[in-house]
Design an enzyme around this catalytic site. Structure first.
Site, short mmCIF file in Angstrom:
data_model
loop_
_atom_site.label_atom_id
_atom_site.label_comp_id
_atom_site.label_asym_id
_atom_site.label_seq_id
_atom_site.Cartn_x
_atom_site.Cartn_y
_atom_site.Cartn_z
N TYR A 1 0.98 -1.31 -0.05
CA TYR A 1 -0.07 -0.02 0.16
C TYR A 1 0.70 1.36 -0.18
CZ TYR A 1 -4.39 -2.65 1.37
OH TYR A 1 -5.16 -3.78 1.29
N LEU B 1 -22.41 1.48 -3.61
CA LEU B 1 -23.54 1.42 -2.62
C LEU B 1 -23.48 2.63 -1.65
CD1 LEU B 1 -23.12 -2.24 -2.03
CD2 LEU B 1 -24.76 -1.35 -3.66
#
Length: 331
Positions: free
Chosen positions: A53, A224
């Site tokens: 990351y 969503l």
């Protein structure tokens, strides 16, 4: 904050997992630390990262940000259940290709864990996760490396990410045959209202082996999270995978029905998607990856959100799951 046991272990973790993938490339170090402080104050004790990351900020940058946070003291490391991952190639960008700087060979696992410990400024990792299946490395070799790390006190548990059900079974059966320390205790998988294929294979396998399931991409790339409402208001549009999905009129129609249902009940879409995951069998909790404090606050509200039966039934109608296995694909 609610807590639960991580799979079959005695380890208690928060039902929300703080994901850190945005720390570095999208969220500056000071803001990242402020989000982590707020999460810890709210009772979130489970923090997830990975050695790769950092993306545009550089591989390993996110672990460095976490390490700087731990170094501030105040019990930050002691209160945190720390999970990181190994698999991705950690050669610096622009370096010539060279073998054994990625995947799950015993050599790379040994190298990668020491590098993560240095970046994280800690003496151990609580849950060391295999970021992907390595089809070239046998589980005997992987568990040999893990057993050594456990004996050295560098890691406490091992977990997986993006494993199919048969690999969860293979990993844990190999660990049991070897008499290895514990086998897999957690699995991170793609799972949300709109992407429920994990119900056919991954989640049942995890439940069978006492493996806690951590759901990543709980908002499915923002799809969503009230994306259509934000579009209508001229706000930030979702990008990447979520944007590509919304190009399909059928998908867009389901998302509109989803937002309409929740608007009728006065519920924020992103909070509903997280609250739904918290009701699912076998799910330890979703990973939330806030870029801002406001996004963290929204995720925290999902813990106390009790979805009415009418809403749960409506969500299943809009986003039906595949059904139990093997009946979903056989008789």
């Amino acid at each position: 904050m609610e807590y639960t046991q991580l799979g079959r272990t005695g380890l208690k973790v928060s039902r929300l997992v703080l994901g850190t993938m945005n720390f570095g490339p999208q969220t500056e170090e000071a803001d990242s630390h402020a989000i982590m402080d707020a999460a810890l104050e709210a009772g979130v004790n489970f923090v997830d990262t990975a050695n790769v990351y950092g993306q545009s900020a550089g591989k390993g940058r996110t672990e460095e940000i976490l390490g700087a946070w731990f170094a501030q003291g105040g019990g930050r490391r002691e209160k945190t259940v720390l999970a990181t991952k190994v698999y991705g190639d950690m050669l610096p960008d622009g370096s010539p290709e060279w073998p054994n700087y990625g995947r799950l060979s015993a050599l790379n696992i040994r190298r990668a864990v020491d590098a993560s410990l240095q970046r994280l400024r800690t003496d151990h990792i609580d849950i060391y996760q295999f970021h992907h299946v390595d089809r070239l490395t046998p589980f005997d070799e992987i568990w040999q490396a893990v057993d050594v790390l456990v004996q050295q006190g560098k890691i406490l548990y091992a977990g997986s990410s993006n494993f199919p059900g048969y690999k969860i079974a293979q990993a844990n059966e190999t660990a049991a045959r070897r008499g290895s320390t514990f086998g897999l205790v957690s699995e991170q998988c793609l799972y949300n209202l709109a992407e429920r294929r994990a119900e056919m294979d991954v989640i049942p396998a995890a439940q069978e082996y006492g493996v806690g399931v951590i759901a990543w991409s709980p908002l499915y790339g923002g799809m969503l999270g009230g994306v259509l409402k934000k579009e209508h208001k001229g706000g930030r549009r979702t990008g990447g995978h979520g944007a590509r999905l919304l190009n399909d009129p059928a998908v867009r129609g389901r998302v509109q029905a989803y937002e309409d249902l929740l608007d009728k009940h006065g519920i924020e879409p992103g909070e509903a998607a997280l609250a739904w995951l918290l009701t699912r069998p076998g799910i330890t909790g979703p990973i939330v990856g806030p870029r801002t404090r406001e996004q963290l606050d929204s995720a925290l509200r999902a813990i106390d959100l009790d979805l009415p039966e009418e809403v749960r039934e409506g969500l299943d109608e809009i986003f039906p799951g595949p059904g139990p296995s093997p009946e979903a694909f056989a008789w």
